[in-house]
Write an enzyme that holds these catalytic residues in place. Structure first.
Site, PDB file in Angstrom:
ATOM      1  N   THR A 194      -0.438   8.734   4.409  1.00 34.91           N
ATOM      2  CA  THR A 194      -0.727   7.763   3.337  1.00 34.91           C
ATOM      3  C   THR A 194      -2.221   7.441   3.256  1.00 34.91           C
ATOM      4  O   THR A 194      -2.709   7.072   2.188  1.00 34.91           O
ATOM      5  CB  THR A 194       0.098   6.469   3.496  1.00 34.91           C
ATOM      6  OG1 THR A 194      -0.321   5.757   4.666  1.00 34.91           O
ATOM      7  CG2 THR A 194       1.582   6.756   3.589  1.00 34.91           C
ATOM      8  N   LEU A 239      -2.210   4.395  -1.125  1.00 35.40           N
ATOM      9  CA  LEU A 239      -0.918   4.073  -1.759  1.00 35.40           C
ATOM     10  C   LEU A 239       0.199   4.521  -0.818  1.00 35.40           C
ATOM     11  O   LEU A 239       0.840   5.545  -1.030  1.00 35.40           O
ATOM     12  CB  LEU A 239      -0.827   4.712  -3.140  1.00 35.40           C
ATOM     13  CG  LEU A 239      -1.748   4.097  -4.192  1.00 35.40           C
ATOM     14  CD1 LEU A 239      -1.406   4.597  -5.584  1.00 35.40           C
ATOM     15  CD2 LEU A 239      -1.700   2.559  -4.178  1.00 35.40           C
ATOM     16  N   HIS A 240       0.386   3.706   0.240  1.00 36.75           N
ATOM     17  CA  HIS A 240       1.354   4.061   1.284  1.00 36.75           C
ATOM     18  C   HIS A 240       2.758   4.294   0.710  1.00 36.75           C
ATOM     19  O   HIS A 240       3.321   5.381   0.816  1.00 36.75           O
ATOM     20  CB  HIS A 240       1.485   2.911   2.297  1.00 36.75           C
ATOM     21  CG  HIS A 240       0.213   2.456   2.907  1.00 36.75           C
ATOM     22  ND1 HIS A 240      -0.451   3.177   3.856  1.00 36.75           N
ATOM     23  CD2 HIS A 240      -0.513   1.315   2.735  1.00 36.75           C
ATOM     24  CE1 HIS A 240      -1.519   2.512   4.245  1.00 36.75           C
ATOM     25  NE2 HIS A 240      -1.587   1.385   3.577  1.00 36.75           N
ATOM     26  N   ASP A 241       3.329   3.212   0.174  1.00 40.34           N
ATOM     27  CA  ASP A 241       4.759   3.229  -0.133  1.00 40.34           C
ATOM     28  C   ASP A 241       5.155   4.209  -1.248  1.00 40.34           C
ATOM     29  O   ASP A 241       6.248   4.803  -1.171  1.00 40.34           O
ATOM     30  CB  ASP A 241       5.236   1.805  -0.461  1.00 40.34           C
ATOM     31  CG  ASP A 241       5.135   0.882   0.755  1.00 40.34           C
ATOM     32  OD1 ASP A 241       5.085   1.388   1.885  1.00 40.34           O
ATOM     33  OD2 ASP A 241       5.100  -0.351   0.562  1.00 40.34           O
TER      34      ASP A 241
END
Ligand code: BDR
Ligand code: CA
Length: 315
Positions: A194, A239-241
């Site tokens: 991520t 933008l991890h998720d």
């Protein structure tokens, strides 16, 4: 047929983008959002989940409130990253949508028992408290889960909340241990991947040039970016998720390895670490696909296309 998913979430600006990406994508049918305490306390995360549904033009989507504290520890939150509400950056109207009655854990158990086995994918993008509680209370649902695609952990990149732990796992390591030991198929989006999905100025400005939804995304990622800029000195917000949803839509954008991943629940310095046996030296059985690479250009192109579609439809 669209893939049925339940997003278990603690919004969070990057959670919000993940939810919008899922709601924008015809390949995915989101059955519900289940909120958990994490980035901010539960009363904020469940409210934020409802705000996001409303922004996306989906007042019909059920939102359930779940666990308000980790299994065995006090809650650790991240207002310093996400702001006081968890969704700072833009002021959106109070949601008109009510919370769905009942507890998120009951919803998870009932849904997995009701639907055909192997047809529901869980997408946890916050601490794993709701999922672990459901698995503990109803072990019969575990083999009915199609897959778990979660954001959490770190190995090569190591931690963002301690030197060795990533936030979602650190907040509830006991829950993470239950989930990783459950035997359900797991795909992990750790910080290793991520932190390569960083927003760029042109991408953010492209979002801002859209309508209401794109503008919210731009404001959220700008807010989120300020923290990472100060901390890592890097341009762009990770933008991890949204990586979880992008993986469901286009797995070819990612690569990783099927390996053993254990969760540290006792270490003096390593609490919440995801001990990933990348080189397969432990002899322990693999239990998760640990993702390490992303085609960032393809990832952001996908986001632009889908958020753009949603924005044109409802923005
Ligand atoms: C994870 O923690 C939260 O701050 C983000 O929403 C993401 O799920 C990253 O460590
Ligand atoms: Ca999150």
């Amino acid at each position: 047929m669209a893939r049925k998913i339940i997003i278990d979430t603690d919004p969070g600006q990057d959670d919000a983008v993940a939810i919008l990406l899922a709601l924008a994508s015809p390949e995915i049918e989101v059955l519900a959002l289940t909120a958990v305490a994490g980035n901010v306390p539960l009363h904020h995360t469940e409210r934020n989940a409802r705000v996001i549904c409303e922004l996306a033009g989906r007042p019909d989507l059920p939102v359930y409130a779940g666990c308000d504290a980790p299994l065995a520890r006090p809650l650790v939150t991240a207002e310093h990253v996400h702001g006081k509400t968890g969704l700072d950056g833009v002021t959106l109207p109070e949601p008109g949508i009510a919370l769905s009655p009942g507890h998120a854990v009951d919803f998870l158990i009932e849904t997995l028992r009701r639907e055909q086995p192997g047809t529901i994918t869980l997408v946890p993008i916050g601490p794993l408290t709701n999922i672990a509680t459901a698995f503990q209370r109803a072990p019969d649902i575990v083999p009915r889960v199609q897959e778990i695609v979660l954001m959490g952990g770190a190995y090569f990149e190591v931690g963002n909340v301690t030197p060795t732990a990533e936030f979602n796992i650190y907040v509830d390591p006991e829950a993470a241990r239950i989930v990783f030991a459950s035997g359900a198929p797991i795909t992990v989006m750790p910080l290793d991947v991520t932190h390569r999905a960083l927003t760029s100025r042109p991408w953010v400005e492209g979002m801002r040039a859209m309508g209401r939804i794109g503008q919210a995304v731009a404001s959220w990622t700008d807010f989120f970016e300020r923290y990472d800029r100060e901390k890592y000195g890097s341009e762009g917000a990770p933008l991890h998720d949204p990586c979880t949803i992008a993986w469901l839509l286009k797995p070819q954008l990612f690569s990783g390895r099927y390996i053993n991943v254990e969760i540290e629940t006792r270490g003096e310095y390593t609490l919440g670490m995801t001990v990933a046996d990348w080189w397969r030296v432990s002899g322990r059985d693999p239990n998760a696909t640990f993702i390490r690479e992303v085609d960032a250009e393809g990832f952001f192109a996908l986001l632009t296309e889908r958020i753009g579609d949603l924005d044109r439809r409802v923005g």
